[in-house]
Motif scaffolding. Structure first.
Motif, PDB file in Angstrom:
ATOM      1  N   LEU A 156      33.843  74.768 -57.645  1.00 14.08           N
ATOM      2  CA  LEU A 156      34.117  75.137 -56.730  1.00 14.08           C
ATOM      3  C   LEU A 156      33.539  75.103 -55.805  1.00 14.08           C
ATOM      4  N   ALA A 157      32.623  76.492 -56.284  1.00 22.26           N
ATOM      5  CA  ALA A 157      31.367  76.924 -54.881  1.00 22.26           C
ATOM      6  C   ALA A 157      30.828  75.199 -54.429  1.00 22.26           C
ATOM      7  N   LEU A 158      30.262  74.712 -55.148  1.00 19.04           N
ATOM      8  CA  LEU A 158      29.723  73.662 -55.155  1.00 19.04           C
ATOM      9  C   LEU A 158      30.349  72.221 -54.103  1.00 19.04           C
ATOM     10  N   VAL A 159      31.651  72.266 -54.523  1.00 17.81           N
ATOM     11  CA  VAL A 159      32.327  71.793 -52.778  1.00 17.81           C
ATOM     12  C   VAL A 159      32.954  72.499 -51.990  1.00 17.81           C
ATOM     13  N   ALA A 160      32.389  73.894 -51.353  1.00 17.06           N
ATOM     14  CA  ALA A 160      32.981  74.887 -51.098  1.00 17.06           C
ATOM     15  C   ALA A 160      34.428  74.921 -51.179  1.00 17.06           C
ATOM     16  N   LEU A 161      35.482  74.842 -51.965  1.00 15.75           N
ATOM     17  CA  LEU A 161      36.832  75.037 -51.690  1.00 15.75           C
ATOM     18  C   LEU A 161      36.961  75.758 -52.389  1.00 15.75           C
ATOM     19  N   PRO A 162      37.599  77.667 -51.532  1.00 12.63           N
ATOM     20  CA  PRO A 162      38.193  78.285 -52.018  1.00 12.63           C
ATOM     21  C   PRO A 162      39.151  78.291 -52.986  1.00 12.63           C
ATOM     22  N   PHE A 163      38.697  79.376 -53.640  1.00 12.93           N
ATOM     23  CA  PHE A 163      39.813  80.054 -54.472  1.00 12.93           C
ATOM     24  C   PHE A 163      40.108  81.278 -55.265  1.00 12.93           C
ATOM     25  N   GLU A 164      41.291  81.882 -55.425  1.00  8.33           N
ATOM     26  CA  GLU A 164      41.167  82.789 -55.938  1.00  8.33           C
ATOM     27  C   GLU A 164      40.379  83.717 -57.032  1.00  8.33           C
ATOM     28  N   ASP A 185      25.818  68.225 -64.747  1.00  7.25           N
ATOM     29  CA  ASP A 185      24.710  69.128 -62.984  1.00  7.25           C
ATOM     30  C   ASP A 185      24.716  70.207 -63.787  1.00  7.25           C
ATOM     31  N   VAL A 186      26.339  70.983 -63.023  1.00 11.79           N
ATOM     32  CA  VAL A 186      26.900  72.570 -63.232  1.00 11.79           C
ATOM     33  C   VAL A 186      26.630  72.732 -64.643  1.00 11.79           C
ATOM     34  N   VAL A 187      27.337  71.601 -65.647  1.00 11.24           N
ATOM     35  CA  VAL A 187      27.163  72.608 -66.919  1.00 11.24           C
ATOM     36  C   VAL A 187      25.514  73.063 -67.468  1.00 11.24           C
ATOM     37  N   ILE A 188      24.535  72.150 -67.194  1.00 13.44           N
ATOM     38  CA  ILE A 188      23.084  72.001 -68.068  1.00 13.44           C
ATOM     39  C   ILE A 188      22.852  73.517 -66.938  1.00 13.44           C
ATOM     40  N   TYR A 189      22.954  73.679 -65.771  1.00 14.86           N
ATOM     41  CA  TYR A 189      22.206  74.619 -64.425  1.00 14.86           C
ATOM     42  C   TYR A 189      22.977  76.046 -65.177  1.00 14.86           C
ATOM     43  N   ASP A 190      24.520  76.141 -65.626  1.00 16.09           N
ATOM     44  CA  ASP A 190      25.542  77.238 -66.456  1.00 16.09           C
ATOM     45  C   ASP A 190      24.701  77.233 -67.379  1.00 16.09           C
ATOM     46  N   THR A 191      24.823  76.924 -68.693  1.00 11.65           N
ATOM     47  CA  THR A 191      24.444  76.778 -69.889  1.00 11.65           C
ATOM     48  C   THR A 191      22.501  77.342 -69.763  1.00 11.65           C
ATOM     49  N   LEU A 192      21.489  76.435 -69.063  1.00  9.51           N
ATOM     50  CA  LEU A 192      20.465  77.222 -68.897  1.00  9.51           C
ATOM     51  C   LEU A 192      20.207  78.736 -68.591  1.00  9.51           C
ATOM     52  N   ALA A 226      20.999  74.933 -57.987  1.00 10.16           N
ATOM     53  CA  ALA A 226      20.874  76.203 -57.541  1.00 10.16           C
ATOM     54  C   ALA A 226      20.549  76.155 -55.723  1.00 10.16           C
ATOM     55  N   ALA A 227      20.216  75.133 -55.051  1.00 10.11           N
ATOM     56  CA  ALA A 227      19.248  75.326 -53.874  1.00 10.11           C
ATOM     57  C   ALA A 227      20.729  74.425 -53.230  1.00 10.11           C
ATOM     58  N   SER A 228      21.653  74.054 -53.759  1.00  8.95           N
ATOM     59  CA  SER A 228      22.998  73.230 -53.425  1.00  8.95           C
ATOM     60  C   SER A 228      23.809  74.093 -52.366  1.00  8.95           C
ATOM     61  N   PRO A 229      23.675  73.974 -51.022  1.00 14.17           N
ATOM     62  CA  PRO A 229      24.394  74.386 -50.596  1.00 14.17           C
ATOM     63  C   PRO A 229      25.356  75.842 -50.829  1.00 14.17           C
ATOM     64  N   GLY A 230      27.001  74.930 -51.380  1.00 16.31           N
ATOM     65  CA  GLY A 230      27.528  75.991 -51.750  1.00 16.31           C
ATOM     66  C   GLY A 230      27.324  76.694 -52.943  1.00 16.31           C
ATOM     67  N   TRP A 271      26.988  80.520 -53.095  1.00 20.16           N
ATOM     68  CA  TRP A 271      27.822  81.309 -54.206  1.00 20.16           C
ATOM     69  C   TRP A 271      27.025  82.028 -54.897  1.00 20.16           C
ATOM     70  N   LEU A 272      25.646  82.160 -55.644  1.00 16.06           N
ATOM     71  CA  LEU A 272      24.743  83.257 -56.178  1.00 16.06           C
ATOM     72  C   LEU A 272      24.470  83.959 -55.633  1.00 16.06           C
ATOM     73  N   ASN A 273      23.935  84.047 -54.470  1.00 14.71           N
ATOM     74  CA  ASN A 273      23.791  85.110 -53.106  1.00 14.71           C
ATOM     75  C   ASN A 273      25.037  86.083 -52.725  1.00 14.71           C
ATOM     76  N   ASP A 274      26.481  85.841 -52.877  1.00 15.51           N
ATOM     77  CA  ASP A 274      27.420  86.148 -52.639  1.00 15.51           C
ATOM     78  C   ASP A 274      28.319  86.988 -54.552  1.00 15.51           C
ATOM     79  N   ARG A 275      28.128  86.030 -54.827  1.00 14.61           N
ATOM     80  CA  ARG A 275      29.165  86.514 -55.639  1.00 14.61           C
ATOM     81  C   ARG A 275      28.761  88.219 -56.632  1.00 14.61           C
ATOM     82  N   PRO A 276      30.087  88.802 -57.019  1.00 19.00           N
ATOM     83  CA  PRO A 276      29.610  89.808 -57.566  1.00 19.00           C
ATOM     84  C   PRO A 276      28.561  89.872 -59.219  1.00 19.00           C
TER      85      PRO A 276
END
Length: 204
Positions: free
Chosen positions: A22-30, A155-162, A187-191, A195-200
């Motif tokens: 969701l962050a990759l495509v800058a889609l808001p979510f609760e 790509d996101v799955v590989i990143y998250d797994t690593l 990790a360098a993709s803008p969205g 997210w990595l910078n702002d997440r709890p």
């Protein structure tokens, strides 16, 4: 605009790949995060279901990490549109799920000696087979993406797994520059960078 409500523990865990999509495509979510007690109450309300769970425009909840990730990817254009490439994405998704389960199972073992033995076997044998496969698929595409010429669910799955493996000190990047390069690219993709910078800040 579709309203997504993602429900999970107050941690990254199995929900993080969905948050990253969701962050990759800058889609808001609760981003609903429950304490252990809150999770127990939620499960009592929805017997038979597990977390993560997703509500879509008030419908649901729907559960299972892989099912939700594939749904979000389909809705946001993060599948390939090619059946064989989507099969490659699903390969990686299933392998990621297997590794997540193994890592969290080992983390819960109390017997120190047994835990060390299982972790060593996983680090030196099991994990290496999975990582070899990730490298094989990335090498076949030759352009830094798992499939096609843009980021997909794979790509996101590989990143998250690593990231998970690194967090648990399995050192997945050791002698694997291709995986490090790919991880840095995601990790360098803008969205995702935002997210990595702002997440709890949480324990994984």
């Amino acid at each position: 605009m579709v309203v997504y409500k993602l429900i999970y523990y107050d941690s990254r865990g199995s929900a993080e790949v969905i948050r990253l999509l969701l962050a990759l495509v800058a889609l808001p979510f609760e981003d609903v995060r429950y304490s252990q007690q809150g999770v127990k109450q939620w499960i009592q309300q929805y017997p038979g279901m597990t977390l993560p769970a997703l509500e879509v425009d008030g419908e649901g909840p729907f559960c299972q990490r892989g099912a939700i990730a594939r749904y979000v990817a389909r809705q946001t254009g993060l599948l390939s549109g090619n059946d064989l490439d989507d099969l490659r994405i699903n390969e990686v998704m299933e392998m990621s799920t297997e590794m997540h389960k193994r890592v969290f199972q080992m983390a819960g073992i109390i017997d120190v000696d047994k835990k060390r033995e299982l972790m060593d076997t996983f680090r030196n044998k099991t994990m290496q087979r999975y990582l070899d496969f990730f490298e094989k698929r990335l090498t076949e595409n030759r352009n830094g993406f798992l499939v096609g010429s843009k980021f997909t669910l794979g790509d996101v799955v590989i990143y998250d797994t690593l990231y998970l493996l690194d967090e648990f000190q399995f050192d997945p990047f050791k002698d694997r520059p291709l995986l490090r390069e790919h991880s840095d690219k995601v990790a360098a993709s803008p969205g995702i960078a935002k997210w990595l910078n702002d997440r709890p800040e949480t324990t994984y």
